[in-house]
Write a protein that holds these residues in place. Structure first.
Motif, PDB file in Angstrom:
ATOM      1  N   LYS A 136      34.753  48.490 -33.600  1.00 15.68           N
ATOM      2  CA  LYS A 136      35.796  47.827 -32.815  1.00 15.68           C
ATOM      3  C   LYS A 136      35.167  47.263 -31.548  1.00 15.68           C
ATOM      4  N   TYR A 137      35.652  46.134 -31.079  1.00 15.52           N
ATOM      5  CA  TYR A 137      35.129  45.594 -29.827  1.00 15.52           C
ATOM      6  C   TYR A 137      36.155  44.636 -29.242  1.00 15.52           C
ATOM      7  N   GLU A 138      35.906  44.268 -28.005  1.00 15.53           N
ATOM      8  CA  GLU A 138      36.810  43.343 -27.324  1.00 15.53           C
ATOM      9  C   GLU A 138      35.944  42.274 -26.671  1.00 15.53           C
ATOM     10  N   VAL A 139      36.245  41.006 -26.953  1.00 13.73           N
ATOM     11  CA  VAL A 139      35.445  39.918 -26.373  1.00 13.73           C
ATOM     12  C   VAL A 139      36.063  39.488 -25.051  1.00 13.73           C
ATOM     13  N   VAL A 140      35.214  39.359 -24.027  1.00 14.10           N
ATOM     14  CA  VAL A 140      35.647  38.747 -22.774  1.00 14.10           C
ATOM     15  C   VAL A 140      34.791  37.494 -22.623  1.00 14.10           C
ATOM     16  N   ALA A 141      35.393  36.310 -22.862  1.00  7.83           N
ATOM     17  CA  ALA A 141      34.589  35.086 -22.926  1.00  7.83           C
ATOM     18  C   ALA A 141      34.760  34.249 -21.662  1.00  7.83           C
ATOM     19  N   PHE A 142      33.694  33.565 -21.259  1.00  8.75           N
ATOM     20  CA  PHE A 142      33.704  32.715 -20.074  1.00  8.75           C
ATOM     21  C   PHE A 142      33.107  31.358 -20.423  1.00  8.75           C
ATOM     22  N   ALA A 143      33.398  30.369 -19.555  1.00  6.87           N
ATOM     23  CA  ALA A 143      32.975  29.004 -19.869  1.00  6.87           C
ATOM     24  C   ALA A 143      31.481  28.787 -19.660  1.00  6.87           C
ATOM     25  N   THR A 144      30.898  29.363 -18.609  1.00  5.62           N
ATOM     26  CA  THR A 144      29.488  29.094 -18.331  1.00  5.62           C
ATOM     27  C   THR A 144      28.691  30.389 -18.361  1.00  5.62           C
ATOM     28  N   ALA A 145      27.376  30.228 -18.525  1.00  7.85           N
ATOM     29  CA  ALA A 145      26.489  31.381 -18.584  1.00  7.85           C
ATOM     30  C   ALA A 145      26.534  32.156 -17.266  1.00  7.85           C
ATOM     31  N   ASP A 146      26.603  31.421 -16.148  1.00 10.05           N
ATOM     32  CA  ASP A 146      26.622  32.076 -14.838  1.00 10.05           C
ATOM     33  C   ASP A 146      27.831  32.980 -14.671  1.00 10.05           C
ATOM     34  N   GLU A 147      28.990  32.416 -15.001  1.00 10.53           N
ATOM     35  CA  GLU A 147      30.231  33.184 -14.886  1.00 10.53           C
ATOM     36  C   GLU A 147      30.168  34.433 -15.745  1.00 10.53           C
ATOM     37  N   THR A 148      29.654  34.266 -16.975  1.00  7.26           N
ATOM     38  CA  THR A 148      29.598  35.379 -17.907  1.00  7.26           C
ATOM     39  C   THR A 148      28.809  36.533 -17.315  1.00  7.26           C
ATOM     40  N   GLY A 195      16.941  35.285 -22.724  1.00  8.08           N
ATOM     41  CA  GLY A 195      17.879  35.042 -21.636  1.00  8.08           C
ATOM     42  C   GLY A 195      18.339  36.329 -20.972  1.00  8.08           C
ATOM     43  N   LEU A 196      18.451  37.409 -21.768  1.00  9.95           N
ATOM     44  CA  LEU A 196      18.891  38.691 -21.201  1.00  9.95           C
ATOM     45  C   LEU A 196      17.960  39.126 -20.079  1.00  9.95           C
ATOM     46  N   TYR A 197      16.651  38.985 -20.329  1.00  6.92           N
ATOM     47  CA  TYR A 197      15.686  39.436 -19.322  1.00  6.92           C
ATOM     48  C   TYR A 197      15.775  38.569 -18.071  1.00  6.92           C
ATOM     49  N   ALA A 198      15.979  37.268 -18.273  1.00 11.68           N
ATOM     50  CA  ALA A 198      16.080  36.367 -17.118  1.00 11.68           C
ATOM     51  C   ALA A 198      17.339  36.661 -16.320  1.00 11.68           C
ATOM     52  N   GLU A 199      18.454  36.909 -17.022  1.00 14.53           N
ATOM     53  CA  GLU A 199      19.709  37.179 -16.319  1.00 14.53           C
ATOM     54  C   GLU A 199      19.646  38.512 -15.588  1.00 14.53           C
ATOM     55  N   ARG A 200      18.926  39.476 -16.189  1.00 17.94           N
ATOM     56  CA  ARG A 200      18.893  40.804 -15.585  1.00 17.94           C
ATOM     57  C   ARG A 200      18.357  40.746 -14.154  1.00 17.94           C
ATOM     58  N   LEU A 201      17.431  39.805 -13.908  1.00 14.55           N
ATOM     59  CA  LEU A 201      16.875  39.687 -12.556  1.00 14.55           C
ATOM     60  C   LEU A 201      17.944  39.320 -11.539  1.00 14.55           C
ATOM     61  N   LYS A 202      19.026  38.684 -12.021  1.00 19.20           N
ATOM     62  CA  LYS A 202      20.063  38.252 -11.090  1.00 19.20           C
ATOM     63  C   LYS A 202      21.054  39.367 -10.807  1.00 19.20           C
ATOM     64  N   ALA A 203      20.930  40.488 -11.515  1.00 19.95           N
ATOM     65  CA  ALA A 203      21.887  41.574 -11.332  1.00 19.95           C
ATOM     66  C   ALA A 203      21.738  42.180  -9.947  1.00 19.95           C
ATOM     67  N   THR A 204      22.813  42.803  -9.480  1.00 21.64           N
ATOM     68  CA  THR A 204      22.768  43.436  -8.161  1.00 21.64           C
ATOM     69  C   THR A 204      21.695  44.519  -8.135  1.00 21.64           C
ATOM     70  N   ASN A 205      21.634  45.321  -9.187  1.00 22.07           N
ATOM     71  CA  ASN A 205      20.581  46.329  -9.311  1.00 22.07           C
ATOM     72  C   ASN A 205      19.926  46.201 -10.683  1.00 22.07           C
ATOM     73  N   PRO A 206      18.892  45.381 -10.804  1.00 22.33           N
ATOM     74  CA  PRO A 206      18.321  45.100 -12.133  1.00 22.33           C
ATOM     75  C   PRO A 206      17.913  46.364 -12.875  1.00 22.33           C
TER      76      PRO A 206
END
Lengths: 383, 339
Positions: free
Chosen positions: B170-182, B200-211
């Protein structure tokens, strides 16, 4: 009759009681009472506005100035857990990338050429804009003829002067934004005037051409023109023949801006009273002289707000070229903000804030200048 | 005014390149022009990003430099043409670029109906998941009941649905329009997991508050083979691109690096001799010189070096080799033998 006049006669024989002093009419309190709290709805609106400012301004100031990071060499400077405090805008990122934002990938040893171009352009703009400047006629020739030629030779390269060629794919950042908007502005005004005159001309073919051109160009969105130029056009050309990738949107933007300018100028031409045309003809002026000496100076003055409005719109529309792979300022910021060396939660926001400041300053400058010109040219109509 | 117009038109028309690129002649056209025209992604962390000086860096960018090194013995005779996802294939079909190295997924329809060829796969990507460490999940199969942040209307969303349905979760999708928003939403705690292509996951992780609070789960739920693209019908050119990749792979397998390639010239190992061109005439067979592979390794390095420098441990992305390890180490990168 006489008796009636006598009874109505009145002479006050005691001093009138002194009226209370008028409420303060000067000073900040009076100003506030008059302008901010003159009625209950007005007072409510004022309070609501103050509350909104209170909600918005302090966090914005804190984010962009107080909590901002100004110096640093990589992303560690802008991360809350390494800095040990909440981090706002990462201006160190902009400082590190500023050369890329201005020059794009323009080869470093050749960047002085871009600086010279900026200086030449600034001279031209100042010459044209400063109304008391000496020899403004010469200034116009410089701006519309000498400057474009010099710019092409300087930026693209010119063998005889031992300026090595620099491909336009290396141009970027502020340079491209300025080049695209300057080409749009420099070309659209003269072309717009010609098209507007053409549309009001009595020669059927000239009129038909102008009408078809204006209506056709205005009928398509700029983004379609750009996609057509950069995605479709290569398919129509024979294989191996390519037109410069920057040249294509430049032509598109110039044509586009001309059509809009033409309609603005036509508005001015139509606002001219018929007597002006007839007066000019009665003096025996030929058509070009009538236009040049009598009609256009008056018509253009009327539409200065419209012209500047078109310029500002055009300046901001240049960001659309980013979508077809031209590296204008926005595109260079987009490209840099994914750099793993600078990836932080606030990097993207800082980059976009930098772009916002740049565009605001340029547009605001244009708008203030046009207000000044309007005021000056309208001096004769003041009462 | 008119004079200025004409001058500008002539000035810019001079840059109208008239390269006669017929089907078999890409290599000749490149040699004649003196530069390789390479279609590139201008803004993908680790694959194509400009640095502060405006120089291009990244795994895909270095692949173009390797081709340039093989042809010209100079990795810098490349002209990078930044392309968007929309106009990349047109630019290749129209001959505006010689090779497209822009994280393009090799698919059947692109290979056939678009008239393109994918000579090699320089990065095996696929969709993965990122979760918070505190969630205590070690595998995507434990994500039952999770809410997943994803980008709207992408194949990512479809792959996600397939994966959860196939595993009966089971899962629930939360979808957004742009990669940034997501990613912002995931970082703010709107959902338990975030999904996109693994690179992309690794690149986005750098933008996290606490990678460091986030981990990438080992499952890869889709196939995204990314590689260089060339026009169909010029087989010689396709060979050059393919063997550039294989040369980098074989160099890694044989332990030849940028640093030791000169000593390796004296090696007695016949495989090394054939690769570096001290034996046989393999380079001439693809229209290059026999030291073609030596030039690639000398100027760019082997595949492993390029990988680690741009996306692996030597970079900030710290992507694991995973499927991109050599076949000898359990990965999919398999360089065909030079013989």
């Amino acid at each position: 009759m006489n008796a009636a006049t006598e009874t109505l006669h009145f002479v006050r024989n005691e001093q009138v009681e002194a009226a209370p002093p008028p409420r303060l009419v000067r000073g900040p309190l009076a100003w506030m009472r008059e302008n901010l709290f003159s009625s209950i709805p007005n007072a409510l609106l004022t309070l609501a506005t103050i509350y909104l400012l209170y909600v918005i301004v302090p966090p914005v100031l804190r984010f962009f100035i107080l909590d901002a990071v100004w110096v640093g060499v990589d992303r560690d400077a802008c991360r809350a857990e390494t800095v040990g405090r909440p981090v706002g805008a990462c201006w160190a990122f902009v400082a590190d990338k500023i050369n890329y934002f201005i020059y794009g990938s323009y080869p470093i040893p050749e960047r002085w050429r871009v600086d010279v171009f900026f200086v030449l352009l600034a001279i031209g703009v100042a010459w044209m804009l400063w109304l008391n400047a000496p020899r403004r006629g010469l200034g116009a020739i410089y701006f519309f003829v000498v400057l474009p030629i010099l710019s092409v030779l300087l930026l693209a390269g010119f063998k005889p002067l031992s300026l090595p060629p620099v491909q336009t794919s290396l141009w970027g950042g502020v340079l491209v934004t300025i080049v695209v908007s300057a080409v749009g502005i420099v070309f659209s005004l003269p072309f717009g005037v010609l098209l507007a005159l053409g549309r009001r001309s009595k020669l059927p073919i000239v009129r038909l051409f102008s009408v078809v051109f204006i209506e056709f160009v205005r009928g398509v969105p700029l983004i379609t023109v750009l996609f057509m130029a950069n995605t479709m056009l290569p398919l129509f050309l024979s294989e191996g023949v390519t037109i410069d990738r920057l040249m294509r949107p430049l032509v598109g933007v110039a044509l586009f801006a001309s059509a809009y300018m033409a309609e603005v100028v036509r508005g001015g031409l139509q606002a001219m009273p018929k007597g002006q045309y007839e007066g000019a003809m009665a003096l025996g002026l030929s058509y070009p002289r009538m236009m040049y000496f009598i009609i256009l100076p008056q018509a253009l003055r009327i539409v200065i707000p419209g012209i500047v409005n078109t310029f500002i719109g055009l300046f901001k529309d240049t960001t659309l070229v980013a979508i077809v792979g031209i590296f204008d300022l926005i595109r260079t910021i987009e490209a840099s903000r994914v750099d793993p060396n600078w990836a932080t939660p606030t990097t993207s926001l800082t980059g976009y804030a930098f772009a916002a400041v740049f565009y605001f300053l340029c547009c605001w400058g244009m708008s203030r200048y046009s207000l000044g010109v309007e005021r000056r040219l309208a001096a004769g109509q003041k009462r | 005014m008119k004079k200025a117009l004409v001058t500008i038109a002539i000035g810019l028309a001079a840059s109208v390149a008239a390269t006669a690129a017929s089907a078999q002649a890409t290599l000749n056209a490149v040699k004649q022009r003196g530069t390789l025209q390479c279609g590139a992604n201008p803004s993908l962390a680790g694959f194509g990003v400009p640095d502060a000086q405006g120089n291009w860096t990244g795994l895909d960018v270095e692949f173009c430099r390797a081709i340039s090194a093989a042809i010209f013995n100079d990795p810098n005779k490349v002209r990078f043409i930044p392309l968007s996802a929309k106009d990349r294939f047109t630019a290749l079909q129209s001959g505006e670029i010689d090779v497209l190295v822009r994280n393009s997924t090799a698919t059947m329809s692109r290979d056939t109906s678009l008239g393109l060829d994918f000579p090699a796969i320089n990065y095996f990507d696929g969709q993965g998941f990122m979760v918070r460490k505190t969630l205590g999940v070690a595998s995507a199969k434990e994500l039952s009941g999770a809410s997943v942040c994803t980008q709207q209307g992408t194949t990512t969303e479809l792959n996600l649905a397939d994966f959860f349905r196939a595993n009966n979760l089971k899962y629930e999708v939360v979808a957004f329009a742009t990669a940034d928003e997501t990613f912002k939403a995931y970082d703010a705690g709107r959902c338990d997991a975030f999904t996109t292509d693994a690179s992309g996951l690794y690149a986005e992780r750098l933008k996290a508050t606490n990678p460091d609070d986030h981990i990438v789960l080992p499952e890869i739920i889709s196939k995204e083979p990314l590689g260089p693209v060339v026009r169909h019908a010029d087989n010689q050119w396709g060979d050059i691109v393919r063997w550039t990749h294989f040369a980098m792979l074989n160099a890694e397998e044989l332990g030849i690096t940028k640093a030791n390639v000169d000593q390796m010239l004296k090696s007695d190992n016949p495989e090394i001799k054939r690769l570096l061109g001290t034996e046989g005439k393999y380079g001439e067979a693809i229209g290059l010189t026999n030291d073609w592979a030596y030039r690639i390794i000398k100027h760019v390095g082997n595949y492993g070096e390029s990988f680690e420098r741009n996306v692996g441990q030597g970079s900030r992305l710290k992507i694991q080799r995973g499927q991109n390890a050599l076949w000898t180490k359990g990965g999919l990168q398999y360089g065909l033998p030079v013989r």
